[in-house]
Design a protein around this motif. Structure first.
Motif, PDB file in Angstrom:
ATOM      1  N   GLY A  74      26.189 -23.075  35.291  1.00  0.00           N
ATOM      2  CA  GLY A  74      26.199 -23.452  36.702  1.00  0.00           C
ATOM      3  C   GLY A  74      25.912 -24.921  36.853  1.00  0.00           C
ATOM      4  N   ARG A  75      26.386 -25.499  37.926  1.00  0.00           N
ATOM      5  CA  ARG A  75      26.125 -26.915  38.193  1.00  0.00           C
ATOM      6  C   ARG A  75      26.133 -27.171  39.693  1.00  0.00           C
ATOM      7  NH1 ARG A  75      30.610 -31.023  36.509  1.00  0.00           N
ATOM      8  NH2 ARG A  75      29.545 -31.299  34.533  1.00  0.00           N
ATOM      9  N   SER A  76      25.124 -27.866  40.158  1.00  0.00           N
ATOM     10  CA  SER A  76      25.037 -28.281  41.556  1.00  0.00           C
ATOM     11  C   SER A  76      24.935 -29.797  41.595  1.00  0.00           C
ATOM     12  CB  SER A  76      23.808 -27.642  42.228  1.00  0.00           C
ATOM     13  OG  SER A  76      23.696 -28.065  43.575  1.00  0.00           O
ATOM     14  N   ILE A  77      25.961 -30.435  42.132  1.00  0.00           N
ATOM     15  CA  ILE A  77      26.044 -31.893  42.172  1.00  0.00           C
ATOM     16  C   ILE A  77      25.321 -32.428  43.400  1.00  0.00           C
ATOM     17  CG2 ILE A  77      27.596 -33.883  42.189  1.00  0.00           C
ATOM     18  CD1 ILE A  77      27.780 -32.251  39.670  1.00  0.00           C
ATOM     19  N   VAL A  85      22.207 -30.895  38.813  1.00  0.00           N
ATOM     20  CA  VAL A  85      21.386 -29.963  38.058  1.00  0.00           C
ATOM     21  C   VAL A  85      22.321 -28.946  37.424  1.00  0.00           C
ATOM     22  CG1 VAL A  85      19.648 -28.135  38.217  1.00  0.00           C
ATOM     23  CG2 VAL A  85      19.332 -30.281  39.474  1.00  0.00           C
ATOM     24  N   GLU A  86      22.157 -28.723  36.124  1.00  0.00           N
ATOM     25  CA  GLU A  86      23.033 -27.831  35.386  1.00  0.00           C
ATOM     26  C   GLU A  86      22.232 -26.789  34.619  1.00  0.00           C
ATOM     27  OE1 GLU A  86      25.322 -30.240  32.729  1.00  0.00           O
ATOM     28  OE2 GLU A  86      26.656 -30.975  34.302  1.00  0.00           O
ATOM     29  N   MET A  87      22.790 -25.594  34.526  1.00  0.00           N
ATOM     30  CA  MET A  87      22.281 -24.591  33.604  1.00  0.00           C
ATOM     31  C   MET A  87      23.294 -24.440  32.485  1.00  0.00           C
ATOM     32  SD  MET A  87      21.051 -20.623  34.163  1.00  0.00           S
ATOM     33  CE  MET A  87      19.496 -21.117  34.921  1.00  0.00           C
ATOM     34  N   GLY A  92      20.557 -20.829  28.832  1.00  0.00           N
ATOM     35  CA  GLY A  92      19.755 -20.805  30.052  1.00  0.00           C
ATOM     36  C   GLY A  92      18.932 -22.063  30.249  1.00  0.00           C
ATOM     37  N   ALA A  93      19.127 -23.086  29.403  1.00  0.00           N
ATOM     38  CA  ALA A  93      18.420 -24.356  29.568  1.00  0.00           C
ATOM     39  C   ALA A  93      18.882 -25.035  30.854  1.00  0.00           C
ATOM     40  CB  ALA A  93      18.682 -25.266  28.370  1.00  0.00           C
ATOM     41  N   LEU A 110      12.315 -24.597  35.077  1.00  0.00           N
ATOM     42  CA  LEU A 110      13.305 -23.719  35.699  1.00  0.00           C
ATOM     43  C   LEU A 110      14.058 -22.884  34.671  1.00  0.00           C
ATOM     44  CD1 LEU A 110      14.837 -26.072  38.442  1.00  0.00           C
ATOM     45  CD2 LEU A 110      13.091 -24.291  38.717  1.00  0.00           C
ATOM     46  N   ALA A 111      13.733 -23.056  33.393  1.00  0.00           N
ATOM     47  CA  ALA A 111      14.450 -22.353  32.323  1.00  0.00           C
ATOM     48  C   ALA A 111      13.645 -21.155  31.840  1.00  0.00           C
ATOM     49  CB  ALA A 111      14.741 -23.314  31.180  1.00  0.00           C
TER      50      ALA A 111
END
Length: 255
Positions: A74-77, A85-87, A92-93, A110-111
């Motif tokens: 996942g990624r939220s720009i 922010v990326e997973m 799951g890092a 968050l991991a």
């Protein structure tokens, strides 16, 4: 608020069933990949990890908040497009990465394998996370990006919790308060939030099947400053009907 009958019969008041993450209305953040970046998690990415349900990853139409679920990619720009922010898939890092795809900072807190929903400040140097606590409950976590480091700020959560306990002292005994962020102000300096607690937070167990009600409480809506954690006293209001709708009058009109 009568807990004993609700627990015994299952007739739980409607507001107790609404502690679930809700879609946030707002302008979607455009997540366009830059050269060197990994591909953002789109709907076509969902379900690629074996034995993992990735169906909730991403943004729903018309929402600005982004849902992460470990170990799905996942990624939220951020609105400024400079970082996101990326997973990382499978591990799951969680990290803050630049537009070149390189890691700026790891976000180890968050991991932990729990789902979370992220909402960027319009200024792009802050974001809040509603971190799943299970049972549909969340904990607000606030982060600031300072000189390339992701720093967690706890003042807002602490002040919201203090406001709840000052109004409902029975909540202070077990310290199981929950706070969910709902929306950023347009200038990115304040967050509208709601504070609540587990349904049995004011129950005292005296023995097998023997409970005493120590007090009553209701969810509280509030607006807090991210820098100081200060709660606007004019924004504090009890919500006997649940937490489904953000207030729209008074100080909430700006949201």
């Amino acid at each position: 608020m009568v807990f004993i009958g609700a627990l015994a019969t299952g007739n739980v008041p409607a507001w107790m069933l609404r502690f679930v993450p809700l879609n946030r209305d707002g302008t979607p953040v455009v997540a366009l990949p830059q050269d060197g970046q990994t591909t953002p998690a789109q709907r076509s990415d969902r379900g690629r990890v074996r034995d993992a349900d990735c169906s909730a990853v991403g943004r729903e139409p018309g929402a600005s908040a982004y849902s992460f679920q470990s170990p799905c990619a996942g990624r939220s720009i951020a609105p400024n497009g400079r970082w996101g922010v990326e997973m990382i898939e499978r591990t799951g890092a969680v990290r803050l990465a630049g537009r070149d795809g390189l890691t700026i900072d790891d976000i180890a807190s968050l991991a932990d394998g729990r789902a979370f929903v992220l909402e960027w400040s319009p200024s792009s140097d802050w974001f809040f996370v509603n971190h799943s606590m299970g049972r549909g409950e969340e904990r607000l976590r606030l982060f600031q990006i300072v000189n390339g480091s992701v720093v967690e700020r706890s003042a807002l959560f602490a002040e919201a919790s203090r406001e709840m306990v000052s109004r409902y002292p029975c909540l202070g005994r077990r310290g199981e308060l929950r706070v969910s962020g709902r929306r950023w102000s347009a200038d990115g300096t304040r967050v509208a939030l709601v504070a609540y607690a587990p349904a049995d937070a004011c129950l005292l167990r005296r023995g097998a099947g023997d409970f005493a009600v120590e007090g009553e409480w209701q969810p509280l809506w509030m607006i807090g400053e991210v820098e100081s954690g200060r709660i606007d006293p004019d924004s504090v209001r009890a919500s006997a009907g649940g937490i489904a709708e953000l207030p729209s009058d008074g100080p909430y009109a700006a949201f």
